[in-house]
Design an enzyme around this catalytic site. Structure first.
Site, PDB file in Angstrom:
ATOM      1  N   GLY A 190       0.697  -1.297  -0.053  1.00  0.00           N
ATOM      2  CA  GLY A 190      -0.008  -0.013  -0.058  1.00  0.00           C
ATOM      3  C   GLY A 190       0.849   1.292  -0.195  1.00  0.00           C
TER       4      GLY A 190
ATOM      5  N   HIS B 295      -2.567  -7.254   2.233  1.00  0.00           N
ATOM      6  CA  HIS B 295      -2.210  -8.023   3.823  1.00  0.00           C
ATOM      7  C   HIS B 295      -3.505  -7.375   4.440  1.00  0.00           C
ATOM      8  CE1 HIS B 295      -0.113  -4.666   6.143  1.00  0.00           C
ATOM      9  NE2 HIS B 295       0.011  -4.268   5.037  1.00  0.00           N
TER      10      HIS B 295
ATOM     11  N   CYS C 159       2.051   2.402  13.034  1.00  0.00           N
ATOM     12  CA  CYS C 159       3.273   2.913  12.549  1.00  0.00           C
ATOM     13  C   CYS C 159       3.884   3.837  13.509  1.00  0.00           C
ATOM     14  CB  CYS C 159       3.099   3.955  11.343  1.00  0.00           C
ATOM     15  SG  CYS C 159       2.028   2.654  10.052  1.00  0.00           S
TER      16      CYS C 159
HETATM   17  C1  LIG Z   1      -1.900  -0.101   6.018  1.00  0.00           C
HETATM   18  C2  LIG Z   1      -1.933   0.733   5.328  1.00  0.00           C
HETATM   19  C3  LIG Z   1      -1.045   1.700   4.292  1.00  0.00           C
HETATM   20  C4  LIG Z   1       0.246   0.774   4.071  1.00  0.00           C
HETATM   21  O1  LIG Z   1       0.217  -0.327   3.343  1.00  0.00           O
HETATM   22  P1  LIG Z   1       1.246  -1.335   3.446  1.00  0.00           P
HETATM   23  O2  LIG Z   1       1.001  -2.438   2.451  1.00  0.00           O
HETATM   24  O3  LIG Z   1       1.690  -1.813   4.814  1.00  0.00           O
HETATM   25  O4  LIG Z   1       2.474  -0.499   2.864  1.00  0.00           O
HETATM   26  C5  LIG Z   1      -1.438   2.846   3.691  1.00  0.00           C
HETATM   27  N1  LIG Z   1      -2.602   3.354   3.914  1.00  0.00           N
HETATM   28  C6  LIG Z   1      -3.439   2.916   4.778  1.00  0.00           C
HETATM   29  C7  LIG Z   1      -4.860   3.516   5.196  1.00  0.00           C
HETATM   30  C8  LIG Z   1      -3.215   1.781   5.440  1.00  0.00           C
HETATM   31  O5  LIG Z   1      -4.144   1.132   6.663  1.00  0.00           O
END
Ligand SMILES: *Cc1c(COP(=O)(O)O)cnc(C)c1O
Length: 395
Positions: A70, A201, A324
């Site tokens: 993401g 994920h 995070c």
């Molecule tokens: C988890 C998340 C991300 C990051 O995704 P990753 O696959 O962990 O890099 C970005 N935006 C939101 C809203 C998320 O919940």
């Protein structure tokens, strides 16, 4: 009993997705760019996965670009929107104060490179208004990037309305839909967005793989330079097992979505009802404009960190908000953006449940959270001052 209630941080891998992935680690290990038959079998799996992911969000397969998750999709979407604008002399970007750090930190970087960023305030209910976006759009606005579902409080933003406004004004629109895909209906045609990010994920797919939807004609800029993979927009040998797992998981998550949503909403309502009975607590974010599984509460007089550690001991995996930021002592930027005072934002708890959670697990959560809150308050000097009337209760 141990209850996993942190699905907004990550989810378990679905057994079906794992099963779909396995052959691509062992038998079908070819490089999808190779001309020989093992390579071509990998290329066929890649194409089938691209079609499945596209179908799940009502896109064309040519509009799907697989990424390393993401965060990468967010980076690529925002940098692409910024660069497309800059070519026309437009260097203004609109977003919100409660985005994921993958968005906020990319915007910080662009600010250092001469872009101007307006972060819209978020209202107390955790919902951005179309009026606020309209008021912020300028002739030099290149891009609007607003998340579909907030990852800490679960509120849903009016993305279709914002996208319609953007198009009227000739502005590109991106949405970080990482918390939406697989949890609420996501249809890129109905939404009208130009770009949309997702991560496997967060819907029972594997970690480290995601996708960027980019409407045909949106000029993408590479964040990973390399070969001609992903139509030349994302270099690097494709993660075929991960991509196949993502496709299997998105199919599973979207197949029975209305039934899943109704089930999870029922559990969530029980959670909200039960936790609201704790004195001096509040639900963060709009009561109704929310994704089925995510609730976020503040409890006055306690620290989120202590709460989480004790809940873990008592068999509940939860979060204080963003995975995070845990590890830092700052309260969540999301709760602060909602206007929640520091001293309350410190005592936050996010519970994110999904279709794998059972009613018995909700009962367990509702048994242990009040116990742990009481226990921590009994030891808290802050709570003591509140109870003796030395400081006023804020909730
Ligand atoms: C988890 C998340 C991300 C990051 O995704 P990753 O696959 O962990 O890099 C970005 N935006 C939101 C809203 C998320 O919940």
């Amino acid at each position: 009993m141990y209850v996993y209630a942190d699905n907004a941080a990550t989810t378990s891998l679905s057994p079906k997705a794992l099963e779909a992935m396995m052959p691509y680690f062992t038998e079908t290990y070819g490089n999808a760019s190779s001309l020989h038959s093992p390579g071509q079998r990998a290329a066929e799996a890649l194409q089938a996965a691209r079609e499945a992911v596209a179908a799940a969000i009502n896109a064309d397969f040519k509009e799907i670009y697989f990424t390393g998750g993401g965060s990468e999709a967010d980076n690529q979407a925002i940098i692409s929107g910024a660069m497309a604008g800059a070519r026309k002399g437009k260097k203004h970007i609109i977003s919100t104060a409660f985005e994921h750090h993958a968005v906020l930190h990319t915007l910080n970087k662009l600010e250092k490179e001469g872009f101007e960023v307006t972060l819209l305030p978020v209202h107390e209910n955790g919902v951005v208004t179309v009026e606020d976006v309209a008021a912020a759009i300028r002739p030099d606005t290149a891009l609007v990037t607003i998340m579909f579902v907030n990852n800490e409080i679960g509120t849903i933003q009016p993305i279709a309305e914002i996208a319609a406004l953007c198009h009227e004004k000739g502005v590109l629109m991106h949405t970080d839909a990482v918390q939406a895909v697989g949890h609420i209906p996501v249809d890129v045609q109905a939404l009208g967005v130009d770009m949309l990010s997702m991560a496997a994920h967060k819907f029972h797919g594997p970690k480290g793989v995601g996708a960027l939807y980019a409407r045909r004609g949106v000029p993408l800029v590479n964040v990973i330079e390399g070969g001609q993979q992903e139509r030349g927009k994302r270099g690097g040998t494709e993660n075929i097992p991960g991509i196949v797992g993502m496709a299997a998981a998105i199919g599973e998550a979207t197949a029975d979505l209305p039934a899943h949503m109704a089930y999870v909403t029922g559990l969530r309502e029980k959670l909200i009802e039960g936790l609201s009975k704790i004195p001096h607590s509040r639900l963060n974010g709009d009561r109704d404009k929310r994704v089925p599984g995510t609730v976020n509460f503040c409890f006055e007089g306690i620290e989120g960190e202590g709460l989480l550690l004790w809940l873990d001991q008592k068999g509940v995996a939860a979060s204080s908000g963003s995975a995070c930021t845990s590890g830092s002592l700052d309260p969540s930027h999301v709760l602060l953006a909602l206007g929640i005072p520091h001293e309350i934002a410190h005592g936050s708890l996010r519970l994110s449940i999904d279709v794998l959670n059972t009613p018995e697990e909700i009962d367990h959560i509702l048994k242990v959270v009040p116990e742990v809150v009481d226990y921590l308050r009994a030891m808290s000097p802050v709570w003591d001052e509140l109870e003796r009337g030395l400081t006023p209760h804020l909730i």
